[in-house]
Design a protein around this motif. Structure first.
Motif, PDB file in Angstrom:
ATOM      1  N   MET A   1       0.828  -1.195   0.000  1.00 27.29           N
ATOM      2  CA  MET A   1       0.000   0.000   0.000  1.00 27.29           C
ATOM      3  C   MET A   1       0.864   1.247   0.000  1.00 27.29           C
ATOM      4  SD  MET A   1      -1.454  -0.559   3.813  1.00 27.29           S
ATOM      5  CE  MET A   1      -1.111  -2.298   3.719  1.00 27.29           C
ATOM      6  N   THR A   2       0.269   2.319  -0.490  1.00 28.05           N
ATOM      7  CA  THR A   2       0.886   3.640  -0.466  1.00 28.05           C
ATOM      8  C   THR A   2      -0.066   4.567   0.275  1.00 28.05           C
ATOM      9  OG1 THR A   2      -0.137   4.271  -2.561  1.00 28.05           O
ATOM     10  CG2 THR A   2       2.050   3.263  -2.685  1.00 28.05           C
ATOM     11  N   GLY A   3       0.415   5.737   0.612  1.00 28.75           N
ATOM     12  CA  GLY A   3      -0.416   6.702   1.333  1.00 28.75           C
ATOM     13  C   GLY A   3      -0.429   6.467   2.830  1.00 28.75           C
ATOM     14  N   VAL A   4       0.548   5.716   3.351  1.00 31.75           N
ATOM     15  CA  VAL A   4       0.637   5.442   4.788  1.00 31.75           C
ATOM     16  C   VAL A   4       1.434   6.565   5.448  1.00 31.75           C
ATOM     17  CG1 VAL A   4       1.493   3.840   6.537  1.00 31.75           C
ATOM     18  CG2 VAL A   4       0.499   2.958   4.425  1.00 31.75           C
TER      19      VAL A   4
ATOM     20  N   LEU B   1       1.050 -12.140  10.473  1.00 34.62           N
ATOM     21  CA  LEU B   1       1.341 -10.899   9.742  1.00 34.62           C
ATOM     22  C   LEU B   1       2.726 -10.375  10.095  1.00 34.62           C
ATOM     23  CD1 LEU B   1      -2.090  -9.060  10.083  1.00 34.62           C
ATOM     24  CD2 LEU B   1      -1.272 -10.465   8.180  1.00 34.62           C
ATOM     25  N   GLN B   2       3.426  -9.899   9.072  1.00 34.99           N
ATOM     26  CA  GLN B   2       4.747  -9.314   9.241  1.00 34.99           C
ATOM     27  C   GLN B   2       4.870  -8.087   8.359  1.00 34.99           C
ATOM     28  OE1 GLN B   2       7.725 -12.197   8.247  1.00 34.99           O
ATOM     29  NE2 GLN B   2       6.845 -13.773   9.523  1.00 34.99           N
ATOM     30  N   LEU B   3       5.497  -7.034   8.878  1.00 38.31           N
ATOM     31  CA  LEU B   3       5.816  -5.866   8.060  1.00 38.31           C
ATOM     32  C   LEU B   3       7.084  -6.207   7.299  1.00 38.31           C
ATOM     33  CD1 LEU B   3       5.218  -2.829  10.446  1.00 38.31           C
ATOM     34  CD2 LEU B   3       3.851  -3.513   8.490  1.00 38.31           C
ATOM     35  N   LYS B   4       7.019  -6.234   5.981  1.00 30.25           N
ATOM     36  CA  LYS B   4       8.166  -6.622   5.175  1.00 30.25           C
ATOM     37  C   LYS B   4       8.888  -5.413   4.581  1.00 30.25           C
ATOM     38  CE  LYS B   4       8.447 -11.005   5.471  1.00 30.25           C
ATOM     39  NZ  LYS B   4       9.629 -11.608   6.043  1.00 30.25           N
ATOM     40  N   ASN B   5       8.159  -4.390   4.248  1.00 30.45           N
ATOM     41  CA  ASN B   5       8.756  -3.200   3.664  1.00 30.45           C
ATOM     42  C   ASN B   5       8.093  -2.005   4.314  1.00 30.45           C
ATOM     43  OD1 ASN B   5      10.117  -1.402   2.033  1.00 30.45           O
ATOM     44  ND2 ASN B   5       8.761  -1.697   0.278  1.00 30.45           N
TER      45      ASN B   5
ATOM     46  N   SER C   1       8.450   2.210   4.422  1.00 28.00           N
ATOM     47  CA  SER C   1       9.036   3.487   4.057  1.00 28.00           C
ATOM     48  C   SER C   1       7.991   4.555   4.348  1.00 28.00           C
ATOM     49  CB  SER C   1       9.428   3.507   2.578  1.00 28.00           C
ATOM     50  OG  SER C   1       9.844   4.808   2.212  1.00 28.00           O
ATOM     51  N   VAL C   2       7.894   4.932   5.623  1.00 28.37           N
ATOM     52  CA  VAL C   2       6.882   5.909   6.016  1.00 28.37           C
ATOM     53  C   VAL C   2       7.166   7.249   5.350  1.00 28.37           C
ATOM     54  CG1 VAL C   2       5.795   7.100   7.953  1.00 28.37           C
ATOM     55  CG2 VAL C   2       6.350   4.699   8.146  1.00 28.37           C
ATOM     56  N   GLU C   3       8.460   7.580   5.144  1.00 25.85           N
ATOM     57  CA  GLU C   3       8.787   8.826   4.455  1.00 25.85           C
ATOM     58  C   GLU C   3       8.162   8.843   3.062  1.00 25.85           C
ATOM     59  OE1 GLU C   3      11.290   6.882   5.849  1.00 25.85           O
ATOM     60  OE2 GLU C   3      11.398   8.054   7.673  1.00 25.85           O
ATOM     61  N   GLY C   4       8.181   7.683   2.385  1.00 26.81           N
ATOM     62  CA  GLY C   4       7.569   7.575   1.066  1.00 26.81           C
ATOM     63  C   GLY C   4       6.131   7.117   1.122  1.00 26.81           C
ATOM     64  N   GLY C   5       5.641   6.767   2.326  1.00 24.62           N
ATOM     65  CA  GLY C   5       4.261   6.351   2.493  1.00 24.62           C
ATOM     66  C   GLY C   5       3.973   4.941   2.019  1.00 24.62           C
ATOM     67  N   GLN C   6       4.999   4.075   1.930  1.00 24.22           N
ATOM     68  CA  GLN C   6       4.819   2.721   1.413  1.00 24.22           C
ATOM     69  C   GLN C   6       5.026   1.678   2.500  1.00 24.22           C
ATOM     70  OE1 GLN C   6       7.719   2.561  -1.692  1.00 24.22           O
ATOM     71  NE2 GLN C   6       6.597   3.979  -2.993  1.00 24.22           N
ATOM     72  N   VAL C   7       4.156   0.668   2.491  1.00 24.64           N
ATOM     73  CA  VAL C   7       4.241  -0.435   3.450  1.00 24.64           C
ATOM     74  C   VAL C   7       3.872  -1.727   2.722  1.00 24.64           C
ATOM     75  CG1 VAL C   7       3.200  -1.445   5.533  1.00 24.64           C
ATOM     76  CG2 VAL C   7       3.709   0.980   5.467  1.00 24.64           C
ATOM     77  N   ALA C   8       4.564  -2.815   3.087  1.00 20.36           N
ATOM     78  CA  ALA C   8       4.201  -4.144   2.598  1.00 20.36           C
ATOM     79  C   ALA C   8       3.972  -5.046   3.807  1.00 20.36           C
ATOM     80  CB  ALA C   8       5.290  -4.721   1.706  1.00 20.36           C
ATOM     81  N   VAL C   9       2.922  -5.849   3.742  1.00 22.02           N
ATOM     82  CA  VAL C   9       2.572  -6.774   4.814  1.00 22.02           C
ATOM     83  C   VAL C   9       2.450  -8.164   4.207  1.00 22.02           C
ATOM     84  CG1 VAL C   9       0.813  -7.396   6.525  1.00 22.02           C
ATOM     85  CG2 VAL C   9       1.317  -4.986   6.089  1.00 22.02           C
ATOM     86  N   GLU C  10       3.045  -9.153   4.874  1.00 17.16           N
ATOM     87  CA  GLU C  10       2.905 -10.539   4.434  1.00 17.16           C
ATOM     88  C   GLU C  10       2.304 -11.363   5.556  1.00 17.16           C
ATOM     89  OE1 GLU C  10       6.510 -12.128   2.822  1.00 17.16           O
ATOM     90  OE2 GLU C  10       6.497 -10.723   1.145  1.00 17.16           O
TER      91      GLU C  10
END
Length: 87
Positions: A21-24, A51-55, A57-66
């Motif tokens: 997701m973006t916009g985080v 659930l795990q946070l894999k990526n 980048s709050v500065e860029g607003g991006q998060v990946a969850v697996e």
């Protein structure tokens, strides 16, 4: 970081096991059963298993969850109640 109102929010879920997701704007909390994120569209809670946070980048607003995603719920931003009471 960009203003939350200006950040574009996009959520992609693949095979119920990989979510990007973006916009985080903030990671509020996370554990293996729930990830709570502030997004440009309000508070987002992701429910699941393993659930795990894999990526992140709050500065860029991006998060990946697996993990296994069971549900995700958006909460509308709160701004009314007390703010209006004291104006």
């Amino acid at each position: 970081m960009a203003d939350a109102a200006q950040m574009s929010h996009k959520l992609t879920l693949t095979e119920r096991s990989h979510m990007t997701m973006t916009g985080v704007t903030e990671v509020v909390s996370f554990d293996e059963n729930a990830v709570v994120l502030k997004t440009s569209l309000g508070l987002l809670t992701v429910h699941g298993q393993g659930l795990q946070l894999k990526n992140l980048s709050v500065e860029g607003g991006q998060v990946a969850v697996e993990g296994t995603v069971c549900a995700f719920v958006y909460e509308e931003p709160r701004g009314g109640g007390l703010r209006r009471l004291f104006r």
